[in-house]
Design an enzyme around this catalytic site. Structure first.
Site, PDB file in Angstrom:
ATOM      1  N   LYS A 135       0.857  -1.178   0.000  1.00 27.66           N
ATOM      2  CA  LYS A 135       0.000   0.000   0.000  1.00 27.66           C
ATOM      3  C   LYS A 135       0.896   1.232   0.000  1.00 27.66           C
ATOM      4  CE  LYS A 135      -1.670   2.628   3.178  1.00 27.66           C
ATOM      5  NZ  LYS A 135      -1.658   3.955   2.464  1.00 27.66           N
ATOM      6  N   GLU A 179       9.727   1.294  10.593  1.00 25.18           N
ATOM      7  CA  GLU A 179      10.705   2.379  10.482  1.00 25.18           C
ATOM      8  C   GLU A 179       9.927   3.682  10.609  1.00 25.18           C
ATOM      9  OE1 GLU A 179      13.327   5.148   7.794  1.00 25.18           O
ATOM     10  OE2 GLU A 179      12.239   3.561   6.767  1.00 25.18           O
ATOM     11  N   CYS A 232      13.474  11.080   7.460  1.00 22.83           N
ATOM     12  CA  CYS A 232      13.495  10.615   8.848  1.00 22.83           C
ATOM     13  C   CYS A 232      14.891  10.715   9.463  1.00 22.83           C
ATOM     14  CB  CYS A 232      12.970   9.191   8.947  1.00 22.83           C
ATOM     15  SG  CYS A 232      13.868   8.000   7.935  1.00 22.83           S
ATOM     16  N   GLU A 271       9.477  15.995  16.145  1.00 21.34           N
ATOM     17  CA  GLU A 271       9.984  15.925  14.779  1.00 21.34           C
ATOM     18  C   GLU A 271       9.356  17.022  13.918  1.00 21.34           C
ATOM     19  OE1 GLU A 271      10.941  12.438  11.517  1.00 21.34           O
ATOM     20  OE2 GLU A 271       9.021  12.353  12.573  1.00 21.34           O
TER      21      GLU A 271
END
Length: 482
Positions: free
Chosen positions: A176, A251, A285, A386
């Site tokens: 997906k 992750e 990331c 973040e």
């Protein structure tokens, strides 16, 4: 102007209509232009894709490993042939500069190539038994049907990162892609047909995470879930998978510290700090989220950093001279702007940027100015959460101990950076810096043969290299007697 292309689902090696008629509209984040209409899968479509993958699994898993690798080699050649086409798709749907998109295509090739090259290295063991003449065989076997869920920031590479090792290890695959950036994965699916992949080995179901992602995770056919995305999404997947005791590889987010000591090569450190922060508009990331600079070189570093950031060209990502494109969406742009505004309220100073870019072509896209913040302290929200955007926070540190202490004050543990020539500090850093992936005296960018993984809120498991490939097999223990 031609009508945008409409994509169906890719199941069993063919384009098949979803059970409902709804479609997602895919837009170019730089221009707002409609790129395509993409089918939205329902639970019945996901079930169909998983059943198709399950039916294809026995024959695929029993192939000689090098025969499976040959399919991947053919796919690599087609990706290489279509490099420019794929790069343009990435740039159009994601907004990263075309130069970076070409790098992503190459990285996708390297990821699949490593998996193909190492199918023979999925080795088991023979152990002496506990009875006369007995041998204990520990065999590496594929899981079965692997479900992949990928993020929007590297739409081709993240699919390749999962597809390569999953297929090399003998699994079949249902992916997906993110609903904002499915076109790269759909283009890759087309290439698997041209490469002659057996039907059902690779399947693509498009749509949102709440429906499509959840159906992939909870269906009993799925044996392994490999997901790249946000930490909140990872938690939901972990919870949903727990009912079926599924194996999960996640992750997730990062909050990488970038440490510059007094003996660092400052020009190299400045270049790396900017690259690691503003690549892909900061939507990485592993990005430099917190820049810690020794007080002895802070002022010099700031002067050079300001000049480097001010020189960045933000604009049309298809222009070869562009350094930074737009944010992926208006919602992401607003999130970053809100974080900067809050940081200013908490005492940070905007040295550069700090606002949305407007006027002319900027008004059509989601452009945010490359931003530099100073007077930043560790208790500010922008240091703890973040950002995932083009905002560099500069923080002064007293010494090496102060830098390590502040760097480790994070719930994330994916990547970190260190610039120093002091071997003693480098040796200390290897044990004291609590991150799964550390770049010493270089910019970021993991290698296909490395191991990309983190601690804490950055996820569980990992990808790439031999360690990542091993995640795509299970073990079977056989007590062998005559």
């Amino acid at each position: 102007m031609a009508e945008p292309k409409t994509y169906d689902l890719f199941i069993g090696g063919e384009w098949t209509r979803a059970d409902n008629s709804e479609h997602d509209t895919i837009r170019n984040p730089a221009t707002g232009a409609v790129l395509a209409k993409v089918a939205i899968a329902g639970e019945s479509d996901v079930e169909r894709a998983l059943n198709t993958a399950q039916d294809a699994f026995p024959a695929w898993s029993r192939q000689v490993a090098t025969d499976r690798a040959d399919y991947l080699y053919r796919l690599i050649e087609l990706i290489r042939r279509d490099e420019e086409k794929l790069a343009h798709i990435i740039t159009s749907e994601n907004g990263k500069p075309i130069r970076e998109a070409r790098i992503e295509v190459n990285f996708a090739i390297q990821l699949i190539r490593f998996a193909a090259e190492n199918v023979r290295r999925l080795e088991g063991n023979i152990i002496p038994g506990s009875r006369p003449g007995e041998k204990i065989l520990i065999e590496k076997i594929p899981h079965g049907v692997v479900a992949g869920i990928s993020a929007w920031n590297f739409p081709l590479a993240l699919t390749a990162r999962k597809l390569g090792p999953a297929l090399a290890a003998g699994n079949t695959f249902v992916i997906k892609p993110h609903e904002l950036t499915p076109l790269s994965t759909l283009a890759l699916a087309e290439l698997t047909v041209e490469a002659g992949f057996p039907k059902g080995i690779v399947n693509v179901v498009t749509g949102g995470g709440a429906t499509v992602g959840n159906a992939l995770v909870t269906n009993p056919i799925t044996k392994l879930i490999t997901m790249t995305g946000s930490t909140p999404a990872g938690r939901k997947i972990m919870a949903a998978a727990s009912e079926g005791l599924k194996e999960v590889r996640l992750e997730l987010g990062g909050k990488a510290p970038f440490i510059v000591m007094e003996d660092a090569d400052l020009d190299a450190a400045v270049n790396a700090a900017v690259s690691a922060r503003f690549m892909n508009c900061g939507q990485v990331c592993t990005a430099n989220e917190r820049t810690y600079v020794h007080t002895a070189v802070y002022d010099t570093f700031l002067e050079r950093l300001r000049a480097k950031i001010a020189a960045l060209r933000t604009g049309n990502p298809l222009d070869e001279k562009t350094d930074m494109g737009p944010k992926i969406s208006a919602a992401e742009l607003e999130k970053v702007d809100d974080m900067v505004r809050r940081a200013v309220k908490q005492g940070a100073k905007v040295e550069l940027g700090g606002k949305r870019l407007t006027g002319g072509e900027y008004d059509k896209g989601n452009f945010y100015a490359p931003t530099l913040l100073t007077n930043v302290s560790g208790d500010m929200d922008i240091v703890q959460n973040e950002v995932f955007g083009p905002v560099l926070s500069l923080i002064r540190v007293r010494d090496f101990d102060d830098a390590i202490t502040q760097a480790n004050k994070s719930r994330y543990g994916l990547s970190a950076y260190m610039f120093t020539q002091n071997l003693k500090n480098i040796m200390r850093m290897t044990t004291e810096l609590n991150f799964g992936e550390i770049y010493v005296n270089r910019e970021g960018g993991e290698a296909a043969q490395g191991f990309h993984h983190g601690y804490g809120d950055s996820g569980i498991g990992g990808e790439d290299g031999q360690y990542g490939l091993e995640a795509y097999v299970d073990t079977k223990t056989i007590y062998l007697n005559s």
